[in-house]
Design a protein around this motif. Sequence first.
Motif, PDB file in Angstrom:
ATOM      1  N   SER A  85       0.855  -1.236   0.073  1.00 19.99           N
ATOM      2  CA  SER A  85       0.019  -0.058   0.102  1.00 19.99           C
ATOM      3  C   SER A  85       0.877   1.237  -0.094  1.00 19.99           C
ATOM      4  O   SER A  85       0.872   2.063   0.877  1.00 19.99           O
ATOM      5  N   PRO A  86       1.672   1.261  -1.005  1.00 18.85           N
ATOM      6  CA  PRO A  86       2.626   2.409  -0.989  1.00 18.85           C
ATOM      7  C   PRO A  86       1.665   3.728  -1.553  1.00 18.85           C
ATOM      8  O   PRO A  86       0.784   3.815  -1.836  1.00 18.85           O
ATOM      9  N   THR A  87       2.304   4.938  -1.337  1.00 18.28           N
ATOM     10  CA  THR A  87       1.897   6.149  -1.764  1.00 18.28           C
ATOM     11  C   THR A  87       2.827   6.837  -2.646  1.00 18.28           C
ATOM     12  O   THR A  87       3.356   7.807  -2.387  1.00 18.28           O
ATOM     13  N   PRO A  88       3.063   6.219  -3.734  1.00 23.70           N
ATOM     14  CA  PRO A  88       4.319   6.876  -4.616  1.00 23.70           C
ATOM     15  C   PRO A  88       3.827   8.064  -5.284  1.00 23.70           C
ATOM     16  O   PRO A  88       2.527   8.327  -5.473  1.00 23.70           O
ATOM     17  N   GLY A  89       4.726   8.727  -6.298  1.00 17.30           N
ATOM     18  CA  GLY A  89       4.237   9.712  -7.059  1.00 17.30           C
ATOM     19  C   GLY A  89       5.185  10.928  -7.072  1.00 17.30           C
ATOM     20  O   GLY A  89       5.238  11.557  -5.849  1.00 17.30           O
ATOM     21  N   ASN A  90       5.476  11.324  -8.055  1.00 13.29           N
ATOM     22  CA  ASN A  90       6.316  12.981  -8.119  1.00 13.29           C
ATOM     23  C   ASN A  90       5.231  13.887  -8.790  1.00 13.29           C
ATOM     24  O   ASN A  90       5.666  15.027  -8.997  1.00 13.29           O
ATOM     25  N   PHE A  91       3.810  13.340  -9.007  1.00 15.28           N
ATOM     26  CA  PHE A  91       3.179  14.140  -9.370  1.00 15.28           C
ATOM     27  C   PHE A  91       1.753  14.184  -8.666  1.00 15.28           C
ATOM     28  O   PHE A  91       1.257  13.137  -8.307  1.00 15.28           O
ATOM     29  N   PRO A  92       1.063  15.079  -8.618  1.00 19.34           N
ATOM     30  CA  PRO A  92      -0.332  15.075  -7.743  1.00 19.34           C
ATOM     31  C   PRO A  92      -1.343  14.417  -8.724  1.00 19.34           C
ATOM     32  O   PRO A  92      -1.345  14.130  -9.868  1.00 19.34           O
ATOM     33  N   PRO A  93      -2.470  14.024  -7.918  1.00 19.76           N
ATOM     34  CA  PRO A  93      -3.468  13.476  -8.899  1.00 19.76           C
ATOM     35  C   PRO A  93      -3.997  14.398 -10.020  1.00 19.76           C
ATOM     36  O   PRO A  93      -4.092  15.645  -9.749  1.00 19.76           O
ATOM     37  N   THR A  94      -4.131  13.924 -11.121  1.00 16.93           N
ATOM     38  CA  THR A  94      -4.338  14.803 -12.234  1.00 16.93           C
ATOM     39  C   THR A  94      -5.387  14.655 -13.160  1.00 16.93           C
ATOM     40  O   THR A  94      -5.835  13.318 -13.478  1.00 16.93           O
ATOM     41  N   SER A  95      -6.158  15.570 -13.447  1.00 20.49           N
ATOM     42  CA  SER A  95      -7.572  15.343 -14.438  1.00 20.49           C
ATOM     43  C   SER A  95      -6.993  14.600 -15.787  1.00 20.49           C
ATOM     44  O   SER A  95      -6.073  14.768 -16.228  1.00 20.49           O
ATOM     45  N   VAL A  96      -8.132  13.718 -16.195  1.00 25.02           N
ATOM     46  CA  VAL A  96      -7.854  13.121 -17.472  1.00 25.02           C
ATOM     47  C   VAL A  96      -7.575  14.318 -18.615  1.00 25.02           C
ATOM     48  O   VAL A  96      -6.862  13.931 -19.426  1.00 25.02           O
ATOM     49  N   THR A 100      -0.285  13.828 -19.033  1.00 24.79           N
ATOM     50  CA  THR A 100       0.788  13.885 -19.802  1.00 24.79           C
ATOM     51  C   THR A 100       1.549  12.366 -19.814  1.00 24.79           C
ATOM     52  O   THR A 100       1.215  11.792 -18.964  1.00 24.79           O
ATOM     53  N   VAL A 101       2.281  12.272 -20.836  1.00 28.39           N
ATOM     54  CA  VAL A 101       3.006  10.890 -20.653  1.00 28.39           C
ATOM     55  C   VAL A 101       3.884  10.674 -19.446  1.00 28.39           C
ATOM     56  O   VAL A 101       3.728   9.668 -18.608  1.00 28.39           O
ATOM     57  N   GLU A 102       4.405  11.907 -18.834  1.00 30.71           N
ATOM     58  CA  GLU A 102       5.297  11.928 -18.034  1.00 30.71           C
ATOM     59  C   GLU A 102       4.311  11.747 -16.392  1.00 30.71           C
ATOM     60  O   GLU A 102       4.760  10.738 -15.677  1.00 30.71           O
ATOM     61  N   ASN A 103       3.349  12.360 -16.427  1.00 27.43           N
ATOM     62  CA  ASN A 103       2.515  12.055 -15.054  1.00 27.43           C
ATOM     63  C   ASN A 103       1.893  10.864 -14.791  1.00 27.43           C
ATOM     64  O   ASN A 103       1.491  10.020 -13.845  1.00 27.43           O
ATOM     65  N   ALA A 104       1.364  10.255 -16.245  1.00 28.01           N
ATOM     66  CA  ALA A 104       0.882   9.024 -16.410  1.00 28.01           C
ATOM     67  C   ALA A 104       1.887   7.839 -15.911  1.00 28.01           C
ATOM     68  O   ALA A 104       1.985   6.863 -14.982  1.00 28.01           O
ATOM     69  N   ARG A 105       3.017   8.024 -16.577  1.00 29.39           N
ATOM     70  CA  ARG A 105       4.008   6.804 -16.508  1.00 29.39           C
ATOM     71  C   ARG A 105       4.499   6.859 -15.037  1.00 29.39           C
ATOM     72  O   ARG A 105       4.896   5.734 -14.478  1.00 29.39           O
TER      73      ARG A 105
END
Length: 229
Positions: A85-96, A100-105
């Motif tokens: 149950s990690p909470t990874p991510g270098n981007f916040p929750p992002t609207s559809v 971008t390729v970057e925040n999805a990848r």
Amino acid sequence: MKTIAIIGAGKGFGLSLAKRFGKEGFQVAFVARNAVKLQEMVDELKVAGIQASYFTADIYSKEQIELAITEIEEKYGHIDVLEFSPTPGNFPPTSVLELTVENARDLFEGYVVSAINVVNAVLPYMLSKKEGALLFTTGLSALYPVTMMGNIGIAMSGMRNYIANLHTELSPKGIFVGHRSLGLFMKEPGTGTFDDPDVIANMWYQAYAEKNVWEEEYPKGVTPQTIVF
């Protein structure tokens, strides 16, 4: 003693989960990045009479994850239950509409790729013994499209597909694969309500002990329209 490894452990849900399984005689292995917080959690468990250790790893690093699992197995001999149950991510929750390729990848690698790396590291022992449990805690976007969670939803729904396939393949081999999709925002421990980490941890222990329901939303019946903030 049985061992539970908690991947992405924090002072909220991860600590509650450790206390609940520790109450049942499990020894605990925490895996996360922040050594200071992890040591504080280990100290708190030891005061409660629960044997625990921590192992640092960046969830994005296959090498660090594999090393952490190896170190856990060297210390405790094996892992009986893995909770992810990690909470990874270098981007916040992002609207559809702002994907971008970057925040999805980034989120895909943080959830799906890391889950694959963790499972591949612990699975050989479980398969050799024909027992064990893989427990995955996700958000509601694993089950439902949520437009404001565009990047997270892509990752979590992909992970849900992976979890479902693991369940299909591993349940005949004696390994329980569990998935709980949470439609809530956790509060501080001690409230006794459904959004209390202690209550959620107890739900997970019961699911593990009974092994009747592999996947369910929590609280039961919650949808994106009824998420409780």
